[in-house]
Design a protein around this motif. Structure first.
Motif, mmCIF file in Angstrom:
data_model
loop_
_atom_site.group_PDB
_atom_site.id
_atom_site.type_symbol
_atom_site.label_atom_id
_atom_site.label_comp_id
_atom_site.label_asym_id
_atom_site.label_seq_id
_atom_site.Cartn_x
_atom_site.Cartn_y
_atom_site.Cartn_z
ATOM 1 N N HIS A 28 -26.335 35.650 -26.583
ATOM 2 C CA HIS A 28 -26.212 36.964 -25.845
ATOM 3 C C HIS A 28 -27.544 37.236 -25.398
ATOM 4 C CE1 HIS A 28 -22.098 38.033 -26.862
ATOM 5 N NE2 HIS A 28 -22.370 37.975 -28.275
ATOM 6 N N SER A 72 -11.451 30.884 -30.016
ATOM 7 C CA SER A 72 -12.240 31.816 -30.652
ATOM 8 C C SER A 72 -12.104 31.757 -32.182
ATOM 9 C CB SER A 72 -11.536 33.314 -30.508
ATOM 10 O OG SER A 72 -11.216 33.268 -29.138
ATOM 11 N N PRO A 86 -21.662 30.658 -29.817
ATOM 12 C CA PRO A 86 -22.204 29.660 -29.215
ATOM 13 C C PRO A 86 -21.238 28.801 -28.604
ATOM 14 C CG PRO A 86 -22.945 29.265 -31.293
ATOM 15 C CD PRO A 86 -22.207 30.504 -31.301
ATOM 16 N N ASP A 127 -4.020 32.028 -40.117
ATOM 17 C CA ASP A 127 -3.958 33.027 -41.088
ATOM 18 C C ASP A 127 -2.952 34.044 -40.628
ATOM 19 O OD1 ASP A 127 -4.037 35.542 -42.658
ATOM 20 O OD2 ASP A 127 -6.166 35.151 -43.051
ATOM 21 N N GLY A 165 -10.540 38.749 -35.609
ATOM 22 C CA GLY A 165 -11.853 38.823 -35.233
ATOM 23 C C GLY A 165 -11.972 38.912 -33.732
ATOM 24 N N HIS A 192 -4.866 39.018 -38.085
ATOM 25 C CA HIS A 192 -4.912 37.686 -37.515
ATOM 26 C C HIS A 192 -3.623 37.651 -36.646
ATOM 27 C CE1 HIS A 192 -8.592 37.034 -39.868
ATOM 28 N NE2 HIS A 192 -8.002 37.592 -40.844
ATOM 29 N N TRP A 211 -18.109 32.509 -42.806
ATOM 30 C CA TRP A 211 -18.517 31.160 -42.325
ATOM 31 C C TRP A 211 -19.782 31.028 -41.784
ATOM 32 C CZ3 TRP A 211 -19.340 31.004 -37.232
ATOM 33 C CH2 TRP A 211 -18.549 32.038 -36.662
ATOM 34 N N VAL A 244 -6.241 30.407 -29.195
ATOM 35 C CA VAL A 244 -6.437 29.658 -30.561
ATOM 36 C C VAL A 244 -7.611 30.546 -31.358
ATOM 37 C CG1 VAL A 244 -7.322 27.793 -31.699
ATOM 38 C CG2 VAL A 244 -6.052 27.508 -29.364
ATOM 39 N N GLN A 277 -15.627 30.800 -27.060
ATOM 40 C CA GLN A 277 -16.620 31.929 -27.611
ATOM 41 C C GLN A 277 -18.020 31.374 -27.645
ATOM 42 O OE1 GLN A 277 -17.550 34.641 -28.344
ATOM 43 N NE2 GLN A 277 -15.751 35.454 -27.277
ATOM 44 N N ASP A 284 -2.827 30.805 -34.978
ATOM 45 C CA ASP A 284 -4.067 31.112 -35.949
ATOM 46 C C ASP A 284 -3.341 30.603 -37.366
ATOM 47 O OD1 ASP A 284 -6.225 33.652 -35.918
ATOM 48 O OD2 ASP A 284 -5.499 32.784 -37.674
ATOM 49 N N GLU A 300 -7.062 22.220 -42.308
ATOM 50 C CA GLU A 300 -7.094 22.528 -41.028
ATOM 51 C C GLU A 300 -8.107 23.568 -40.640
ATOM 52 O OE1 GLU A 300 -4.233 22.422 -42.838
ATOM 53 O OE2 GLU A 300 -3.476 20.392 -42.015
ATOM 54 N N GLY A 335 -11.343 36.862 -31.584
ATOM 55 C CA GLY A 335 -10.129 36.068 -30.859
ATOM 56 C C GLY A 335 -9.305 37.305 -30.544
HETATM 57 N N1 LIG Z 1 -18.722 37.301 -28.084
HETATM 58 C C1 LIG Z 1 -19.261 38.037 -29.132
HETATM 59 O O1 LIG Z 1 -19.574 39.320 -29.137
HETATM 60 C C2 LIG Z 1 -18.722 37.821 -30.425
HETATM 61 C C3 LIG Z 1 -18.587 38.544 -31.441
HETATM 62 C C4 LIG Z 1 -18.051 37.905 -32.731
HETATM 63 C C5 LIG Z 1 -17.887 36.731 -33.090
HETATM 64 N N2 LIG Z 1 -17.797 35.765 -31.950
HETATM 65 C C6 LIG Z 1 -17.636 34.308 -32.028
HETATM 66 O O2 LIG Z 1 -16.292 34.211 -32.133
HETATM 67 C C7 LIG Z 1 -15.922 33.261 -32.950
HETATM 68 C C8 LIG Z 1 -14.977 33.623 -34.031
HETATM 69 O O3 LIG Z 1 -15.850 34.488 -34.841
HETATM 70 P P1 LIG Z 1 -15.177 35.662 -35.742
HETATM 71 O O4 LIG Z 1 -16.053 36.401 -36.125
HETATM 72 O O5 LIG Z 1 -13.954 36.125 -34.904
HETATM 73 O O6 LIG Z 1 -14.563 34.678 -36.764
HETATM 74 P P2 LIG Z 1 -13.389 35.072 -37.825
HETATM 75 O O7 LIG Z 1 -13.366 34.221 -38.967
HETATM 76 O O8 LIG Z 1 -13.441 36.550 -38.266
HETATM 77 O O9 LIG Z 1 -11.837 34.916 -36.934
HETATM 78 C C9 LIG Z 1 -11.764 33.813 -36.582
HETATM 79 C C10 LIG Z 1 -10.223 33.434 -36.461
HETATM 80 O O10 LIG Z 1 -9.745 32.338 -35.976
HETATM 81 C C11 LIG Z 1 -8.688 31.793 -37.026
HETATM 82 N N3 LIG Z 1 -9.133 30.544 -37.125
HETATM 83 C C12 LIG Z 1 -9.986 29.823 -37.968
HETATM 84 N N4 LIG Z 1 -9.955 28.681 -37.833
HETATM 85 C C13 LIG Z 1 -8.906 28.420 -37.103
HETATM 86 C C14 LIG Z 1 -8.144 27.076 -36.552
HETATM 87 N N5 LIG Z 1 -8.660 26.090 -36.785
HETATM 88 N N6 LIG Z 1 -6.993 27.284 -35.932
HETATM 89 C C15 LIG Z 1 -6.419 28.454 -35.725
HETATM 90 N N7 LIG Z 1 -7.071 29.573 -35.948
HETATM 91 C C16 LIG Z 1 -8.061 29.463 -36.607
HETATM 92 C C17 LIG Z 1 -8.942 32.791 -38.250
HETATM 93 O O11 LIG Z 1 -7.926 32.866 -38.856
HETATM 94 C C18 LIG Z 1 -9.308 34.017 -37.621
HETATM 95 O O12 LIG Z 1 -8.217 34.792 -37.176
HETATM 96 C C19 LIG Z 1 -17.188 32.526 -33.354
HETATM 97 O O13 LIG Z 1 -17.753 31.502 -32.603
HETATM 98 C C20 LIG Z 1 -18.406 33.707 -33.054
HETATM 99 O O14 LIG Z 1 -19.416 33.189 -32.830
HETATM 100 C C21 LIG Z 1 -18.408 36.185 -30.684
#
Ligand SMILES: NC(=O)c1ccc[n+]([C@@H]2O[C@H](COP(=O)([O-])OP(=O)(O)OC[C@H]3O[C@@H](n4cnc5c(N)ncnc54)[C@H](O)[C@@H]3O)[C@@H](O)[C@H]2O)c1
Length: 444
Positions: free
Chosen positions: A251, A105, A130, A67, A43, A72, A234, A39, A128, A65, A214, A45
């Motif tokens: 982290h 994610s 936090p 998007d 990014g 995505h 966000w 899910v 993911q 996803d 959503e 994910g």
């Molecule tokens: N572990 C790490 O090093 C690390 C690095 C970056 C982000 N993160 C975490 O990962 C998570 C996502 O961050 P990101 O930077 O990838 O965000 P992002 O906005 O770049 O990507 C989120 C993805 O989820 C999809 N999405 C959003 N809402 C959704 C929903 N309700 N249902 C299905 N898909 C949905 C979006 O379309 C997008 O593809 C966050 O919790 C962030 O803290 C962790």
């Protein structure tokens, strides 16, 4: 679109039970593959999906996803053409026979709403960092993991990196003696903090984004605005994220928790640049006091977090030689026999250099944070950032974001009761209101 019964159903109310990892392994046999549903596949994910799918014992069964564009769903669907595609995670969870395990994610505000019903269905969860958006949600995910018996892992993958593994082994081995205090920081700029307040007006929702409602999910509704929320930005918003501390705390504080065996703080006090109700701060300083452990020098351990543009710990408190440069992010463990400087992400350095020049540091090799979760789901080995560990770590991190919103007050934390005992305002911030129809089903 109204929420399905999934979000409202009582936890485990459908009678779903986890097939324990061992039982799954027996039922599936040696050739059975773990069927993965992901899910949020853009990014972070993307690396969660491909990281887990790197295991030869995993088959990608479903992608979800909102998007449809290339970075995505588009990219994920090209790489995994056989996987079923969903835009709505509730529809995915309505087909529980299709998959065994889920990566979550999405932005932070949707972690708990997706992970809780997934665990109620007996699905193993990789979520993911936090772990959640509120302290109460973090407690809930920990309880849900325990109640359901599923295999869990938080996505703080650097925990499994040789740098953090080597540092935690050194501290636990006592090379710097008992630890007197810890300073942790992330001085980097927040390039997602592009606005000071909620912008007026609305932009048309692009055809490629299948459902702005959503995307908002449990959060308060607002019009779509290009480049303000989805994707990535966000992070600026209190309704969707936890700011810089939420982004990096799980982290950077992780090796401190792992090395010293920390769990719940006794007190927490925060300050930050001015904060309104909508966007996060530009810098913050959060002071925690933890109960001492066998590895700490005093009855309590002070741990201070610093973040924001250029914010580093004050040098006069660190006792470091002038030539020692602090990395942009990391931790300094100050011990009775010396200090350990741990960059995020880099190998630890024992200080003063002269005092430790005879110490031969043996690297602890990395393990695969993603594949080890998939293996544990199949009954092989255990995860290290399971929710019994990641829940309390996230609670402590998010308590910092609570303290920042009640600046200057030293909050007393009763972890057993999940209560800030001396501030009703802070106590109220442990939880949040949920949009009507999107209320998660809580455990207990
Ligand atoms: N572990 C790490 O090093 C690390 C690095 C970056 C982000 N993160 C975490 O990962 C998570 C996502 O961050 P990101 O930077 O990838 O965000 P992002 O906005 O770049 O990507 C989120 C993805 O989820 C999809 N999405 C959003 N809402 C959704 C929903 N309700 N249902 C299905 N898909 C949905 C979006 O379309 C997008 O593809 C966050 O919790 C962030 O803290 C962790």
């Amino acid at each position: 679109m109204p929420a399905t019964g999934l979000t409202r159903r009582r936890f485990l109310g459908a009678g779903a039970a986890a097939l324990s990892a061992a039982a799954w392994s027996r039922a599936s046999g040696a050739n059975g593959k773990l069927r993965l549903a992901s899910v949020g596949v853009g990014g972070k994910g993307w690396s969660d999906l491909t990281g887990v799918a790197a295991s030869p014992h995993v088959a990608v069964a479903a992608l979800c996803d909102l998007d449809g564009r290339d970075p995505h769903m588009g990219r994920a669907a090209t790489k995994f053409p056989a996987a079923k595609r969903f835009t709505d995670w509730r529809k995915l969870l309505d087909q529980p026979k299709e998959f065994d395990a889920v990566t979550v994610s999405t932005p932070d505000h949707m972690h708990a709403p997706v992970a809780l019903p997934a665990m109620a269905l007996g699905k193993h969860v990789f979520c993911q960092k936090p772990l959640t958006h509120t302290v109460h949600e973090a407690r809930q995910l920990r309880l849900a993991a325990k109640t359901s018996g599923v295999v869990t892992q938080m996505g703080n993958q650097i925990q499994s990196h040789e740098a953090y593994r080597t540092a935690t082994k050194l501290v636990r081995g006592g090379v710097i003696g008992k630890v007197r205090e810890v300073h942790s920081w992330q001085a980097g700029g927040m390039r997602w903090l592009t606005v000071d307040d909620r912008p007026a007006g609305a932009d048309p929702v692009p055809d490629t984004l299948r459902g702005w409602d959503e995307w908002l999910g449990v959060a308060p509704a607002r019009p779509f605005k290009e480049k303000i929320y989805h994707d990535w930005n966000w992070r600026a918003w209190q309704d969707f994220s936890n700011g810089q501390l939420g982004d990096f705390g799980c982290h950077i504080l992780d090796p401190v928790f792992t090395a010293l065996g920390l769990a719940a703080p006794l007190t927490v006090r925060g300050e930050s640049s001015p904060l309104n109700r909508e966007v996060w701060y530009k810098w913050s300083v959060v002071s925690y006091e933890f109960p001492g452990t066998p590895l700490t020098a005093g009855k309590t351990l002070p741990l201070t977090w610093y973040d924001g543009d250029g914010k580093l710990p004050p040098r006069d408190r660190l006792g470091l030689a002038e030539g020692v440069k602090l990395p942009g992010a990391g931790s300094l463990f100050v011990g009775e026999k010396g200090s350990l400087l741990l960059p995020h992400v880099g190998m630890p350095r024992l200080l003063p250099d002269e005092a430790f020049k005879e110490v031969k540091v043996e690297k602890v090799p990395s393990v695969d944070h993603y594949v080890s979760w998939a293996d544990a789901c199949r009954g092989e080995g255990k995860t290290t950032s399971h929710f019994d560990y990641a829940g309390p770590l996230t609670e402590a991190v998010l308590l910092g974001t609570v303290a920042i919103r009640v600046p200057g007050e030293t909050l007393k934390w009763d972890a057993a009761a999940l209560k800030v005992t001396n501030s009703a305002k802070a106590d109220g911030l442990l939880r949040k209101p949920y949009r009507k129809g999107w209320e998660p089903a809580w455990v207990g």
